[in-house]
Design a protein around this motif. Structure first.
Motif, mmCIF file in Angstrom:
data_model
loop_
_atom_site.group_PDB
_atom_site.id
_atom_site.type_symbol
_atom_site.label_atom_id
_atom_site.label_comp_id
_atom_site.label_asym_id
_atom_site.label_seq_id
_atom_site.Cartn_x
_atom_site.Cartn_y
_atom_site.Cartn_z
ATOM 1 N N VAL A 1 -4.544 -0.776 -16.451
ATOM 2 C CA VAL A 1 -3.254 0.032 -15.957
ATOM 3 C C VAL A 1 -3.469 0.459 -14.562
ATOM 4 O O VAL A 1 -4.488 0.844 -14.008
ATOM 5 C CB VAL A 1 -3.160 1.344 -16.855
ATOM 6 C CG1 VAL A 1 -2.010 2.218 -16.445
ATOM 7 C CG2 VAL A 1 -3.199 1.027 -18.384
ATOM 8 N N LEU A 2 -2.255 0.112 -13.937
ATOM 9 C CA LEU A 2 -2.413 0.573 -12.398
ATOM 10 C C LEU A 2 -1.147 1.553 -11.988
ATOM 11 O O LEU A 2 -0.092 1.239 -12.489
ATOM 12 C CB LEU A 2 -2.028 -0.825 -11.512
ATOM 13 C CG LEU A 2 -1.675 -0.760 -10.346
ATOM 14 C CD1 LEU A 2 -3.124 -0.177 -9.473
ATOM 15 C CD2 LEU A 2 -1.282 -2.013 -9.527
ATOM 16 N N TYR A 3 -1.744 2.549 -11.381
ATOM 17 C CA TYR A 3 -0.774 3.773 -11.327
ATOM 18 C C TYR A 3 -0.255 3.726 -9.739
ATOM 19 O O TYR A 3 -1.021 3.493 -8.975
ATOM 20 C CB TYR A 3 -1.441 5.047 -11.626
ATOM 21 C CG TYR A 3 -2.048 5.119 -12.999
ATOM 22 C CD1 TYR A 3 -1.123 5.485 -14.059
ATOM 23 C CD2 TYR A 3 -3.210 4.727 -13.411
ATOM 24 C CE1 TYR A 3 -1.720 5.845 -15.400
ATOM 25 C CE2 TYR A 3 -3.863 4.982 -14.594
ATOM 26 C CZ TYR A 3 -3.104 5.300 -15.574
ATOM 27 O OH TYR A 3 -3.337 5.468 -16.898
ATOM 28 N N VAL A 4 1.113 3.832 -9.669
ATOM 29 C CA VAL A 4 1.654 3.721 -8.388
ATOM 30 C C VAL A 4 2.786 4.925 -8.280
ATOM 31 O O VAL A 4 3.168 5.401 -9.205
ATOM 32 C CB VAL A 4 2.316 2.212 -7.966
ATOM 33 C CG1 VAL A 4 0.960 1.394 -7.914
ATOM 34 C CG2 VAL A 4 3.408 1.818 -9.002
ATOM 35 N N ARG A 5 3.042 4.990 -7.000
ATOM 36 C CA ARG A 5 4.392 5.999 -6.897
ATOM 37 C C ARG A 5 5.623 5.186 -7.138
ATOM 38 O O ARG A 5 5.969 4.215 -6.999
ATOM 39 C CB ARG A 5 4.446 6.302 -5.150
ATOM 40 C CG ARG A 5 3.150 7.180 -4.752
ATOM 41 C CD ARG A 5 3.484 7.745 -3.228
ATOM 42 N NE ARG A 5 2.450 8.478 -3.094
ATOM 43 C CZ ARG A 5 2.578 9.794 -3.157
ATOM 44 N NH1 ARG A 5 3.569 10.413 -4.105
ATOM 45 N NH2 ARG A 5 1.609 10.725 -3.122
ATOM 46 N N ASN A 6 6.434 6.166 -7.727
ATOM 47 C CA ASN A 6 7.950 5.785 -7.650
ATOM 48 C C ASN A 6 8.788 5.749 -6.379
ATOM 49 O O ASN A 6 8.905 6.904 -5.994
ATOM 50 C CB ASN A 6 8.716 6.522 -8.807
ATOM 51 C CG ASN A 6 10.074 6.362 -9.037
ATOM 52 O OD1 ASN A 6 10.571 5.385 -8.566
ATOM 53 N ND2 ASN A 6 10.890 7.265 -9.586
ATOM 54 N N LEU A 7 8.988 4.621 -5.884
ATOM 55 C CA LEU A 7 9.683 4.643 -4.549
ATOM 56 C C LEU A 7 11.068 4.050 -5.017
ATOM 57 O O LEU A 7 11.666 3.449 -3.849
ATOM 58 C CB LEU A 7 8.953 3.630 -3.797
ATOM 59 C CG LEU A 7 7.630 4.158 -3.227
ATOM 60 C CD1 LEU A 7 6.909 3.043 -2.212
ATOM 61 C CD2 LEU A 7 7.574 5.651 -2.661
ATOM 62 N N ALA B 1 0.837 -1.279 -0.001
ATOM 63 C CA ALA B 1 0.034 0.034 -0.081
ATOM 64 C C ALA B 1 0.778 1.269 0.046
ATOM 65 O O ALA B 1 0.273 2.341 -0.368
ATOM 66 C CB ALA B 1 -1.022 -0.087 1.193
ATOM 67 N N ASP B 2 2.058 1.291 0.323
ATOM 68 C CA ASP B 2 2.905 2.347 0.337
ATOM 69 C C ASP B 2 3.104 2.954 -1.043
ATOM 70 O O ASP B 2 3.020 4.055 -1.263
ATOM 71 C CB ASP B 2 4.295 1.956 0.809
ATOM 72 C CG ASP B 2 4.326 1.670 2.252
ATOM 73 O OD1 ASP B 2 3.524 2.370 2.969
ATOM 74 O OD2 ASP B 2 5.277 1.080 2.915
ATOM 75 N N PHE B 3 2.849 2.115 -1.999
ATOM 76 C CA PHE B 3 3.006 2.751 -3.644
ATOM 77 C C PHE B 3 1.781 3.601 -3.916
ATOM 78 O O PHE B 3 1.738 3.989 -4.976
ATOM 79 C CB PHE B 3 3.081 1.397 -4.437
ATOM 80 C CG PHE B 3 4.613 0.844 -4.352
ATOM 81 C CD1 PHE B 3 5.601 1.302 -5.072
ATOM 82 C CD2 PHE B 3 4.788 -0.365 -3.601
ATOM 83 C CE1 PHE B 3 6.820 0.765 -5.157
ATOM 84 C CE2 PHE B 3 6.209 -0.787 -3.351
ATOM 85 C CZ PHE B 3 7.020 -0.227 -4.334
ATOM 86 N N MET B 4 0.739 3.396 -2.963
ATOM 87 C CA MET B 4 -0.438 4.294 -3.354
ATOM 88 C C MET B 4 -1.010 5.008 -2.372
ATOM 89 O O MET B 4 -2.000 5.390 -2.103
ATOM 90 C CB MET B 4 -1.639 3.250 -3.548
ATOM 91 C CG MET B 4 -1.528 2.362 -4.775
ATOM 92 S SD MET B 4 -2.060 0.690 -5.124
ATOM 93 C CE MET B 4 -1.015 -0.214 -3.983
ATOM 94 N N ASP B 5 0.041 5.563 -1.743
ATOM 95 C CA ASP B 5 -0.114 6.527 -0.667
ATOM 96 C C ASP B 5 -0.565 8.053 -1.092
ATOM 97 O O ASP B 5 0.191 8.418 -2.152
ATOM 98 C CB ASP B 5 1.224 6.897 0.297
ATOM 99 C CG ASP B 5 0.907 7.816 1.567
ATOM 100 O OD1 ASP B 5 -0.059 7.635 2.206
ATOM 101 O OD2 ASP B 5 1.627 8.547 1.591
#
Length: 587
Positions: free
Chosen positions: A520-526, A124-128
């Motif tokens: 398409v799944l959008y996530v944060r760049n970590l 879930a950190d990728f979708m904060d």
């Protein structure tokens, strides 16, 4: 001047000076930017109201006054709805533009499937996202951090596939409610003029086009005030219950606004105290309805935060969610001086955009007081503005994304006072002679200035306003990206400012489905952690989408696994205008 008149005028003059303080030349910013055009507007207004022109304008308004009330309200509703919908659709493209709105729409989508929260997804950190409670708060659930009222109002729009139309409809109803307030406090002509002033207001137009709770709060508090006025006149308990229900909806949208104005709305029942005795049944019904709203909020907070007493923003924002003159973080303390500075900025925004006229809007609002036509009724209508200004002066944040939206709940009363002020001016100057044209001149010059002020105001809401930019869907569409995992970040906010200040991830977050199983799944760049998500979601093509805020340009890279790292391979741009040369990878 008689001493009694001086004493009546002094507080009004002092208050007007405060409303105009710290603003330099008290004219609309667009008037200062376009002085020749503004002079032309005033000249044209003078010509239009000269001679028999003023009489024709007065006759035209008289004809409006003779339209049957239901037909007038229907017409004003449709006109306001069209204007609000055009701003929502053409300016904001029907999508939330601020993180708060994205979070509210997310919660509305949860409500639309019959749930209050969702299980926290893996990784879930990728979708904060700001405004959404999740991994960072270690709650084990996923939901919005704001009260449930506004998401509940958005839910029918989600079911119908048009959540962006909810606020335009509520904004149009607000205009009708403003007309009702003018009629309740004065007479029908004041109400109609107040509604006509509100329809083209840049403040209402823009706020009704966004996915924010302020318009709904203002509407239901206006309905609560209307109901309580009918309770005082009729003593029927039904109106007390209706007022309590309307106040409860506002409370579930913005609790502080409702508490501040709710306290003000009870004053006519306490002074004189006989009002409390006459209307106690209606007030009891209103309190029961208000208690129901409190129970709903407590239940939502129990489900969202695990503690019915703890609002979501206290967990989501931590110390930044607190009110008061406190130290927020080392080196940053909210002080009374900062609160006063924010107050002057809010007043500047109100003066410019409440009416959109070249002259300060609050000058028109204060006319009944300056003309000595004000009594307890006028002071009662004015009180919500300083009360909300004082309340939010104690909060550290200045709402620069939409200045003065924290005092939106006071707007209905201000439009009524502005309409009353124009009629009071007409009473003072009489119907004969040169001075008699002044009220018509003010109204006509204000209307003619709207084509200057409104576009000037709308220009600040460009395609990258405020937490959302518009390149992403075009890039995904033009490059035919499907069955993909898209990491997102942004660079170039300003020299010396952390790039995490606004990475525009909301642009992608709101396009994910709730089950995270979309094409398409959008996530944060970590950065170094990305490889773990790629392995977890194997079988998807992997990209990095990077937005450069300063230049409003986007970069697209394919991400290729190489051992424990992801190698970036630039995607060939179709046009040099859209993409930049690849910047260095940020770790």
């Amino acid at each position: 001047m008689e001493k009694t008149k001086i004493w009546r005028l002094a507080p009004a003059a002092a208050l007007l000076l405060f409303f105009l303080a710290g603003q330099g030349i008290p004219l609309h910013r667009a008037a200062l930017a376009h002085p020749l055009l503004t002079a032309g507007v005033f000249l044209l207004a003078a010509l239009a109201t000269a001679g028999r022109g003023g009489e024709r304008l007065s006759a035209g308004f008289d004809r409006l006054g003779r339209i049957p009330r239901r037909r007038f309200n229907a017409g004003i509703f449709l006109l306001a709805l069209l204007a609000n919908a055009l701003v929502a659709g053409l300016v904001f493209k029907g999508i939330p533009r601020i993180d708060d709105g994205v979070a509210s729409l997310f919660q509305a989508r949860i409500f639309a499937r019959g749930a209050v929260t969702l299980p926290l997804p893996p990784e879930a950190d990728f979708m904060d996202l700001f405004g959404v409670l999740g991994a960072r708060q270690d709650l084990g659930r996923w939901c919005g951090m704001y009260p449930p009222g506004w998401p509940l109002l958005l839910t029918p729009g989600v079911w119908l596939g048009v959540p962006w139309l909810v606020n335009p409809v509520l904004g149009a109803l607000l205009v009708v409610a403003i007309g009702g307030l003018g009629r309740e406090f004065y007479r029908d002509r004041v109400g109609r003029l107040a509604a006509l002033l509100a329809v083209p207001s840049p403040f209402i137009l823009v706020l009704s086009g966004l996915h924010l709770s302020n318009t709904a709060t203002a509407l239901f508090l206006a309905l609560a005030l209307l109901s309580l006025g009918k309770l005082r006149r009729t003593r029927r308990w039904f109106w007390g219950g209706a007022g309590g229900l309307a106040w409860g909806v506002a409370f579930l949208c913005r609790p502080l606004d409702a508490l501040v104005l709710g306290g003000i709305f009870t004053l006519p029942f306490l002074f004189p105290p006989a009002g409390l005795k006459r209307c106690w049944r209606g007030l009891a019904a209103g309190l029961v309805a208000a208690a129901l709203a409190g129970a709903i909020l407590a239940g939502f907070q129990e489900a969202a935060t695990g503690d019915w007493r703890t609002p979501g923003h206290e967990i989501g924002m931590g110390r930044k969610g607190r009110f008061g003159f406190i130290e927020l973080w080392p080196g940053r303390t909210h002080t009374p001086g900062r609160g006063l500075e924010h107050t002057f900025l809010r007043l500047r925004a109100l003066n410019d955009n409440l009416l959109g006229w070249a002259l300060p809007s609050l000058l028109i609002v204060m006319l009944p007081f300056l003309l000595l036509r004000a009594g307890p009724r006028e002071w009662f209508l004015l009180l919500p503005l300083p009360a909300l200004l004082l309340a939010f002066a104690c909060y550290w944040y200045y709402e620069e994304c939409f200045p003065a939206r924290y005092v939106t709940a006071a707007l209905p009363c201000l439009y009524v006072l502005a309409a009353r002020g124009l009629f009071a001016l007409r009473e003072v100057v009489g119907r004969q002679g040169f001075r008699s044209r002044l009220p018509a001149f003010l109204a006509v010059s204000g209307a003619l200035f709207l084509p200057v002020s409104t576009p000037d105001h709308l220009r600040r809401y460009d395609h990258r306003y405020y937490d959302v930019e518009e390149n992403l869907p075009r890039v995904i569409r033009d490059y035919g990206i499907a069955n993909a995992l898209v990491f997102m970040d942004a660079v170039g906010v300003a020299e010396g400012v952390d790039d995490a200040a606004n990475d525009y991830y909301a642009t992608g977050f709101m396009r994910n489905d709730l089950d995270l199983e979309g094409d398409v799944l959008y996530v944060r760049n970590l950065a170094g952690y990305n490889i773990h998500l790629v392995r977890h979601l194997s079988g998807r093509a992997v990209f990095l989408y990077r937005y450069h805020r300063g230049k409003d340009r986007s970069c697209l890279y394919r991400m290729v696994p190489e051992g424990d790292e992801l190698k970036l391979v630039p995607v060939e741009p179709e046009t040099d205008d859209l993409f930049l040369a690849p910047p260095p990878v940020r770790e």
